[in-house]
Structures are given as structure tokens and as C-alpha cells.
Design a protein around this motif. Structure first.
Motif, PDB file in Angstrom:
ATOM      1  N   PRO A   1       0.449  -1.166  -0.331  1.00 15.66           N
ATOM      2  CA  PRO A   1      -0.078   0.254   0.120  1.00 15.66           C
ATOM      3  C   PRO A   1       0.897   0.890  -0.035  1.00 15.66           C
ATOM      4  CG  PRO A   1      -0.208  -1.490   2.079  1.00 15.66           C
ATOM      5  CD  PRO A   1       0.541  -1.770   1.209  1.00 15.66           C
ATOM      6  N   GLU A   2       0.000   2.498  -0.231  1.00 15.22           N
ATOM      7  CA  GLU A   2       0.748   4.197  -0.532  1.00 15.22           C
ATOM      8  C   GLU A   2       1.522   4.307   0.844  1.00 15.22           C
ATOM      9  OE1 GLU A   2      -1.128   6.186  -2.805  1.00 15.22           O
ATOM     10  OE2 GLU A   2      -0.832   5.020  -4.729  1.00 15.22           O
ATOM     11  N   SER A   3       0.060   3.697   2.129  1.00 19.05           N
ATOM     12  CA  SER A   3       0.401   5.054   3.501  1.00 19.05           C
ATOM     13  C   SER A   3      -0.033   3.468   4.408  1.00 19.05           C
ATOM     14  CB  SER A   3      -0.442   5.785   3.341  1.00 19.05           C
ATOM     15  OG  SER A   3      -0.969   5.923   4.915  1.00 19.05           O
TER      16      SER A   3
ATOM     17  N   LEU B   1       6.031   0.761   5.670  1.00 22.60           N
ATOM     18  CA  LEU B   1       6.518   0.466   4.497  1.00 22.60           C
ATOM     19  C   LEU B   1       7.205   2.226   4.402  1.00 22.60           C
ATOM     20  CD1 LEU B   1       3.294   2.330   3.714  1.00 22.60           C
ATOM     21  CD2 LEU B   1       2.797  -0.271   4.377  1.00 22.60           C
ATOM     22  N   PRO B   2       7.575   2.722   3.335  1.00 22.14           N
ATOM     23  CA  PRO B   2       7.626   3.173   2.218  1.00 22.14           C
ATOM     24  C   PRO B   2       7.244   4.559   1.746  1.00 22.14           C
ATOM     25  CG  PRO B   2       8.907   2.218   1.172  1.00 22.14           C
ATOM     26  CD  PRO B   2       7.931   1.210   2.126  1.00 22.14           C
TER      27      PRO B   2
ATOM     28  N   ARG C   1       6.835  -8.482   2.526  1.00 31.05           N
ATOM     29  CA  ARG C   1       7.528  -8.240   1.604  1.00 31.05           C
ATOM     30  C   ARG C   1       9.318  -7.454   1.778  1.00 31.05           C
ATOM     31  NH1 ARG C   1       3.524  -6.269  -1.776  1.00 31.05           N
ATOM     32  NH2 ARG C   1       2.997  -8.225  -2.678  1.00 31.05           N
ATOM     33  N   ASN C   2      10.167  -7.394   1.016  1.00 35.68           N
ATOM     34  CA  ASN C   2      11.802  -7.040   1.390  1.00 35.68           C
ATOM     35  C   ASN C   2      12.338  -7.561   0.001  1.00 35.68           C
ATOM     36  OD1 ASN C   2      13.343  -5.742   1.571  1.00 35.68           O
ATOM     37  ND2 ASN C   2      14.117  -6.489   3.984  1.00 35.68           N
TER      38      ASN C   2
ATOM     39  N   GLY D   1       4.515  -0.704  -5.675  1.00 38.71           N
ATOM     40  CA  GLY D   1       3.533  -2.095  -5.343  1.00 38.71           C
ATOM     41  C   GLY D   1       4.570  -2.798  -4.675  1.00 38.71           C
ATOM     42  N   SER D   2       5.650  -3.032  -4.832  1.00 35.59           N
ATOM     43  CA  SER D   2       6.387  -3.714  -4.194  1.00 35.59           C
ATOM     44  C   SER D   2       7.526  -3.660  -3.290  1.00 35.59           C
ATOM     45  CB  SER D   2       7.498  -3.557  -5.729  1.00 35.59           C
ATOM     46  OG  SER D   2       8.486  -2.963  -6.132  1.00 35.59           O
TER      47      SER D   2
END
Ligand SMILES: [Fe+2]
Length: 338
Positions: free
Chosen positions: A100-102, A144-145, A184-185, A308-309
Motif C-alpha cells: 500500500p501507499e500508506s 512501509l515507505p 515483502r523485502n 507496489g513492490s
């Protein structure tokens, strides 16, 4: 263990033994163990209402495979442990969907079971706590960034290194362990860990660090409705070599005004923690519980793609003893701190 670990190497000529640094206790889950654990979490996430889930978390965790419970129990009893790692958890990337974006939109139905699994593992160590001032009081938060936060001082950053810190160092209610689940990383962005080597601390520095002469501001991940609380001076290092309690934050601690001795001691310990910093990379499927009393943690910089990755972790704070927290709202075996 990493390649700095030379414990047990034979005495005699050769290079001087290097210091043991990485105290990560690691269990590689078998496919069966990972499958059973995820199945339990999925059942909890879909069949239980939230009230029952939060009330019964420690009991539900009894249904995790015995090898996992035994391993976590042994690891938690190491008073100098740094990280407890459970590797090999299964993530279905196709079902999970894009990063997600945020954090605001990260509590997705497809990721919920992984958050529950993190809470179940955490229940082997203590009870989950959240913060009313952080990510809307969620117990499971997301790392997440975020676009626009690339150079911020919080975990939504990316281009800037997230400096080492005790999680929520400003608060006496901070967690005993910080649980991180790497969904995810792909870029293998390293988490960082550092610690105090007690035998290296000069006696006069140790004495000053143990006194309430340091001020911690809440980091920017906490959003306050009204005024920010006025922090009282606290120590940085207490507890002694056998059971250390380290409280430090490279960006958010200062010595009290007009106390050059404290400033000097703080400079010393900051240099020491900088020098001891090492990497522990959470690859996809790794769950890590960072001991928030023994070590500080951070993250190396990376280039976020915002497609998204990007790296995505679920995070939970775990307290060993909920009774020491008297400023929150209890929900079953959990607490959201106001
Ligand atoms: Fe953190």
C-alpha cells in the motif's frame, strides 16, 4: 550468527578473537510448521470476532506447533538476547497484493491473517500494546515507505537511514519486544541493531548514564491532538551487565540543559552504539522480535519504487507485564496506551 561470531574458536596464534555481536536466536520453520501456524492465524482472522481474539490470544497461541513455542520460550529466557527470529513463514504474494501507499490503507483483508500470526507469536512473549497516538491506535501497525516521507525521521522514510532507537523511548510504557513480520523485502533492505558492551563503559560514564539527566521527545510517528507531553529527565542505561535496560534514540534524545557532563556521557554512548551497529536483514517470511530493553534498532536507507513492490512489514509491540501500564484502554489481553 554472523561472521563476527568467533565464540569457541581455538586458542593460539592467529587473529585476535573478534567480539560476539549478533545474538539472534533463529528458528527455520519447516513447511509443515509454517503451514500449521498460518492456518491457525487464518482461522483466528476469519472465524473469531475481535473481542474473543483479543481476550484469548495467549490461549490460542498454545495451538502453535510445539517446536515454535519451545524455541521462543528458550530464546526469551536469554537476558542478553538481541533478536528472536522465526524464518520461513509462508506469504502468498499473489493474494497479498501490492504494497500500500500508506499505513492508512495497509490494514487490508489479505494482510490481516499475517498480522494475527504476528500477534500469536508475540503472545508467546507477552501481551500486545498499541498507542492511541500512533496509526490510529491499531495493535498491528504497518511499516512501509510513504511518498513525501523519504527523508523523514520515522519508519515511513526510505532514502534516509532510520537512525537506531529504542522503540517509543520517550515512554515508560514502551514495549519489551518489537515484533516485525516481513511480508515483502525484495531489495533485502537491512534492519540495524546495536547494543552496549558493558565491559567497555568507563565507570564514570556508566554512573552518569544511570542517572535521570536525559530527555526524550516523542518521535514524529506519534500524533498528539493537543500539546505534546513535557518529557521528564530519565536515565539512558540501567540494570547492570546481567540485565541491561538501554533507552536511547539517536535523533530524539538530549542531555538536560546546562549539564555538560551528561552531554559528554551521551556523546560517548552514541559513539559506542554507532560503532556496534550491525545488520540483520528480514527477508520475506521472517518474523523478528527485537528485544527493546537490550538493543536499539533502525534501518538502512533504500530507494523506494512506490510501485507496489516496496518493503512491507507488519509490526506489533509486546509488553511482558500489562500491569506496569496504567495509562491505557484494556481490550482483553491487550492495551492501547493513551
Ligand atoms: Fe522502530
Amino acid at each position: 550468527m554472523n561472521d563476527n561470531d568467533t565464540e569457541g574458536s581455538p586458542a593460539g596464534p592467529g587473529p585476535l578473537p573478534r567480539r560476539r555481536t549478533d545474538r539472534t536466536a533463529r528458528l527455520q520453520l519447516t513447511k509443515d510448521q509454517a503451514g500449521q501456524a498460518l492456518e491457525l492465524a487464518q482461522w483466528c482472522a476469519t472465524d473469531l470476532d475481535e473481542h474473543r481474539l483479543l481476550n484469548e490470544l495467549p490461549v490460542l497461541a498454545h495451538e502453535l506447533p510445539r517446536e515454535i513455542r519451545t524455541f521462543v520460550n528458550e530464546a526469551r529466557l536469554d537476558p542478553l538476547g538481541h533478536v528472536i527470529m522465526l524464518s520461513g513463514n509462508q506469504i502468498d504474494q499473489d493474494v497479498l497484493g501490492a504494497t500500500p501507499e500508506s499505513w492508512r490503507v495497509a490494514d487490508t483483508p489479505a494482510s490481516r491473517a499475517y498480522g494475527v500470526l504476528l500477534m500469536l507469536y508475540g503472545a508467546l512473549l507477552g501481551d500486545p500494546i498499541g498507542w492511541a497516538t500512533q496509526q490510529s491506535g491499531r495493535l498491528v501497525t504497518d511499516v512501509l515507505p510513504s511518498r513525501g516521507a523519504e527523508y523523514s525521521l520515522i519508519s515511513a522514510s526510505s532514502s534516509l537511514e532510520l537512525a537506531w532507537h529504542t522503540e517509543d523511548a520517550h515512554s515508560p510504557y514502551r514495549a519489551d519486544w518489537v515484533g516485525l513480520f516481513a511480508l515483502r523485502n525484495q531489495a533485502s533492505v537491512p534492519t540495524t541493531i546495536s547494543f552496549v558492551e558493558h565491559s567497555d563503559v568507563p565507570a564514570d560514564i556508566a554512573r552518569i548514564l544511570a542517572e535521570p539527566r536525559f530527555v526524550f521527545e516523542p518521535d514524529a510517528s506519534h500524533e498528539f491532538d493537543g500539546d505534546r507531553p513535557e518529557p521528564a529527565p530519565v536515565p539512558v542505561l540501567t540494570g547492570g551487565p546481567g540485565a541491561p535496560v538501554l533507552r536511547a534514540d539517536r535523533d530524539f534524545v538530549r542531555a538536560v540543559d546546562g549539564d555538560p557532563e551528561a552531554r559528554q556521557a551521551l556523546d560517548w554512548v552514541i559513539g559506542h552504539l554507532d560503532a556496534n551497529l550491525y545488520d540483520v536483514t528480514l527477508e520475506e517470511g521472517d518474523v523478528a522480535f527485537v528485544d527493546n530493553r537490550n538493543v536499539v534498532h533502525g534501518r538502512r536507507p533504500f530507494q523506494a519504487a512506490f510501485n507496489g513492490s516496496d518493503r512491507w512489514l507488519k509490526r506489533v509491540n509486546v509488553a511482558r507485564d500489562l500491569r506496569r501500564i496504567d495509562a491505557g484502554t484494556r481490550r482483553g489481553a491487550t492495551c492501547v496506551i493513551v
